[in-house]
Design an enzyme around this catalytic site. Structure first.
Site, PDB file in Angstrom:
ATOM      1  N   ASP A 157       0.799  -1.223   0.000  1.00 23.14           N
ATOM      2  CA  ASP A 157       0.000   0.000   0.000  1.00 23.14           C
ATOM      3  C   ASP A 157       0.833   1.276   0.000  1.00 23.14           C
ATOM      4  O   ASP A 157       2.013   1.247   0.313  1.00 23.14           O
ATOM      5  CB  ASP A 157      -0.776   0.053   1.317  1.00 23.14           C
ATOM      6  CG  ASP A 157      -2.148  -0.541   1.174  1.00 23.14           C
ATOM      7  OD1 ASP A 157      -2.483  -0.979   0.078  1.00 23.14           O
ATOM      8  OD2 ASP A 157      -2.877  -0.550   2.177  1.00 23.14           O
TER       9      ASP A 157
ATOM     10  N   LYS B 210      -2.471   4.643  -4.511  1.00 20.94           N
ATOM     11  CA  LYS B 210      -2.705   5.759  -5.423  1.00 20.94           C
ATOM     12  C   LYS B 210      -1.328   6.317  -5.802  1.00 20.94           C
ATOM     13  O   LYS B 210      -0.457   6.454  -4.958  1.00 20.94           O
ATOM     14  CB  LYS B 210      -3.494   6.828  -4.670  1.00 20.94           C
ATOM     15  CG  LYS B 210      -4.118   7.855  -5.551  1.00 20.94           C
ATOM     16  CD  LYS B 210      -4.891   8.843  -4.721  1.00 20.94           C
ATOM     17  CE  LYS B 210      -6.353   8.520  -4.761  1.00 20.94           C
ATOM     18  NZ  LYS B 210      -7.222   9.497  -4.212  1.00 20.94           N
TER      19      LYS B 210
ATOM     20  N   MET C 241      -7.588   9.548   9.040  1.00 20.18           N
ATOM     21  CA  MET C 241      -8.060  10.106   7.749  1.00 20.18           C
ATOM     22  C   MET C 241      -9.037  11.262   7.942  1.00 20.18           C
ATOM     23  O   MET C 241     -10.056  11.347   7.253  1.00 20.18           O
ATOM     24  CB  MET C 241      -8.767   8.992   6.936  1.00 20.18           C
ATOM     25  CG  MET C 241      -7.859   7.873   6.532  1.00 20.18           C
ATOM     26  SD  MET C 241      -8.705   6.562   5.639  1.00 20.18           S
ATOM     27  CE  MET C 241      -9.349   5.573   6.973  1.00 20.18           C
TER      28      MET C 241
HETATM   29  N1  SAH Z   1      -4.403   0.507   8.994  1.00 19.26           N
HETATM   30  C1  SAH Z   1      -3.781   1.774   9.315  1.00 19.26           C
HETATM   31  C2  SAH Z   1      -4.699   2.930   9.046  1.00 19.26           C
HETATM   32  C3  SAH Z   1      -5.024   3.113   7.583  1.00 19.26           C
HETATM   33  S1  SAH Z   1      -6.048   4.488   7.289  1.00 19.26           S
HETATM   34  C4  SAH Z   1      -3.311   1.751  10.774  1.00 19.26           C
HETATM   35  O1  SAH Z   1      -3.661   0.834  11.518  1.00 19.26           O
HETATM   36  O2  SAH Z   1      -2.578   2.664  11.180  1.00 19.26           O
HETATM   37  C5  SAH Z   1      -4.875   5.723   6.841  1.00 19.26           C
HETATM   38  C6  SAH Z   1      -4.766   6.755   7.927  1.00 19.26           C
HETATM   39  O3  SAH Z   1      -3.983   6.243   8.992  1.00 19.26           O
HETATM   40  C7  SAH Z   1      -4.072   8.029   7.517  1.00 19.26           C
HETATM   41  O4  SAH Z   1      -4.946   8.906   6.848  1.00 19.26           O
HETATM   42  C8  SAH Z   1      -3.663   8.573   8.858  1.00 19.26           C
HETATM   43  O5  SAH Z   1      -4.765   9.121   9.554  1.00 19.26           O
HETATM   44  C9  SAH Z   1      -3.269   7.296   9.595  1.00 19.26           C
HETATM   45  N2  SAH Z   1      -1.835   6.996   9.482  1.00 19.26           N
HETATM   46  C10 SAH Z   1      -1.293   5.834   9.083  1.00 19.26           C
HETATM   47  N3  SAH Z   1       0.059   5.888   9.154  1.00 19.26           N
HETATM   48  C11 SAH Z   1       0.354   7.120   9.628  1.00 19.26           C
HETATM   49  C12 SAH Z   1       1.563   7.797   9.942  1.00 19.26           C
HETATM   50  N4  SAH Z   1       2.758   7.212   9.793  1.00 19.26           N
HETATM   51  N5  SAH Z   1       1.489   9.055  10.415  1.00 19.26           N
HETATM   52  C13 SAH Z   1       0.309   9.662  10.601  1.00 19.26           C
HETATM   53  N6  SAH Z   1      -0.866   9.081  10.314  1.00 19.26           N
HETATM   54  C14 SAH Z   1      -0.851   7.818   9.838  1.00 19.26           C
END
Ligand code: SAH
Length: 293
Positions: A60, A82, A197
Site C-alpha cells: 500500500d 494511489k 483520515m
Molecule cells: N491501517 C492503518 C490505518 C489506515 S487508514 C493503521 O492501523 O494505522 C490511513 C490513515 O492512517 C491516515 O490517513 C492517517 O490518519 C493514519 N496513518 C497511518 N500511518 C500514519 C503515519 N505514519 N502518520 C500519521 N498518520 C498515519
C-alpha cells in the site's frame, strides 16, 4: 513496482524464523500483514519472516519502501496504492488480484500500513479470500492511532485522564464525514478521541464536539508521518485547530488525537528530549492536587 528498492532478505531473517519456530509460507497462501506506521523497527518478526519468504508483495501507499528491502531478491513487488494523481485501484480489483496470485501457487504477502484490521480494509480482503477458498494468515501491526501517538509522547490512555478511547475514521467509503455517527454520545462518553483520515473534516468534527459539550480549549494534537524521520506534530485546541491547520499548511497523512492526554506530551516527548527538549515532570499537575488531599 519500485526499482529503488534493494532486496536483501536473507540469513538474519532465516535465523530468527528458525529459532522462534515462525511459520513457513506455503505456496498458494495469502498473508495479510501490518507493516506498522512507518519506522521499520516497528515491523513484527512475523512481518520480517513473511517478507523473507514471499514470492509477491502487494503493498500500500503507506508502506515505507525501506521495509521492502527485507524482501527476498526473487520477490516481485506490486504497488496497489494511489500514485501520481491516478485513481487508486478499486478494492475489488485488489482482492481479485490476491486471489489470482494465490491460485497461481504464489506465496502472496499483502502488506498494509499500520494494522490491517484497523481502518485498513483488511477484513474485506480476508473475506474475499474466504469466499474464494484461499488459505490465509493475519499478522497484526502497530496501528498509527496508538504507536504513532506514542512517538509523539502521547499515551492514548492514562489512569488520571481516561478509561476509554474511541477510534474514528474521518472518511467514509464516499469520502464524506461520518455525520451519522452518534456525536453527542462520543462527545459525552469518550474523553479521548483518535481520528484517522480526518484532516479535511477536522473543522467540522471540532464544531460537532464543541456543540455537544466539549470545551473549546480542549487540547488536540496532529501527528504527520508519525514514527518516520520527518515526523511533525502540531499542538492546538478544538477552537483553534481549523485555523492552525490552514496557517501551517499541515498535510496528510496525519493521525489526530483529542483529549487531555495531549498535555502529557510536555512530559513524555522522548523524541524531543533526544534533541534537547526539557521534559516537564508533572504535565497534568496532579501532584499538587494529590499532596493537598
Ligand atoms: N491501517 C492503518 C490505518 C489506515 S487508514 C493503521 O492501523 O494505522 C490511513 C490513515 O492512517 C491516515 O490517513 C492517517 O490518519 C493514519 N496513518 C497511518 N500511518 C500514519 C503515519 N505514519 N502518520 C500519521 N498518520 C498515519
Amino acid at each position: 513496482m519500485s526499482d529503488k528498492v534493494v532486496k536483501l532478505g536473507g540469513r538474519i531473517a532465516e535465523n530468527v524464523s528458525a529459532r522462534l519456530g515462525l511459520p513457513a509460507f506455503e505456496p498458494g497462501w495469502v498473508w495479510l500483514v501490518g507493516a506498522g506506521p512507518g519506522d521499520p523497527g516497528l515491523l513484527t518478526l512475523h512481518a520480517v519472516n513473511a517478507l523473507n519468504q514471499a514470492d509477491v508483495i502487494v503493498y500500500d501507499a503507506l508502506v515505507d519502501e525501506t521495509m521492502l528491502g527485507l524482501a527476498s531478491p526473487r520477490a516481485k513487488l506490486e504497488y496497489s496504492g494511489k500514485r501520481g494523481g491516478k485513481p487508486s485501484p478499486k478494492q475489488r480489483d485488489i482482492s481479485a488480484r490476491l486471489v489470482e496470485l494465490a491460485r497461481q501457487g504464489k506465496r502472496v504477502l499483502r502488506l498494509k500500513g499500520g494494522d490491517p484490521f484497523v481502518f485498513g480494509r483488511g477484513g474485506e480482503e480476508a473475506l474475499a479470500l474466504v469466499d474464494a477458498g484461499i488459505p490465509f494468515r493475519v499478522v497484526p501491526g502497530v496501528t498509527a492511532g496508538i504507536g504513532g501517538l506514542g512517538y509523539a509522547g502521547i499515551p492514548v490512555t492514562h489512569r488520571d485522564v481516561n478509561h476509554a478511547v474511541t477510534f474514528i475514521t474521518g472518511h467514509m467509503a464516499g469520502g464524506d464525514l461520518p455525520e451519522h455517527l452518534d456525536w453527542p454520545s462520543i462527545a459525552k462518553g469518550s474523553p479521548v478521541i483518535v481520528l484517522y483520515m480526518a484532516l479535511s473534516h477536522l473543522p467540522r468534527i471540532a464544531e460537532l464536539l464543541i456543540a455537544n459539550g466539549r470545551t473549546a480549549h480542549e487540547p488536540v494534537a496532529l501527528v504527520r508521518n508519525a514514527t518516520l524521520k520527518d515526523q511533525e506534530v502540531l499542538e492546538t485546541t478544538l477552537a483553534t485547530a481549523a485555523v492552525d491547520v490552514e496557517r501551517t499548511g499541515f498535510k496528510a497523512p496525519a493521525i489526530i488525537v483529542i483529549g487531555e492526554v495531549v498535555r502529557l506530551r510536555e512530559g513524555l516527548d522522548w523524541l524531543g528530549a533526544l534533541e534537547g527538549r526539557v521534559l516537564k515532570r508533572d504535565p497534568l499537575e496532579t501532584r499538587a492536587t494529590r499532596d493537598a488531599v
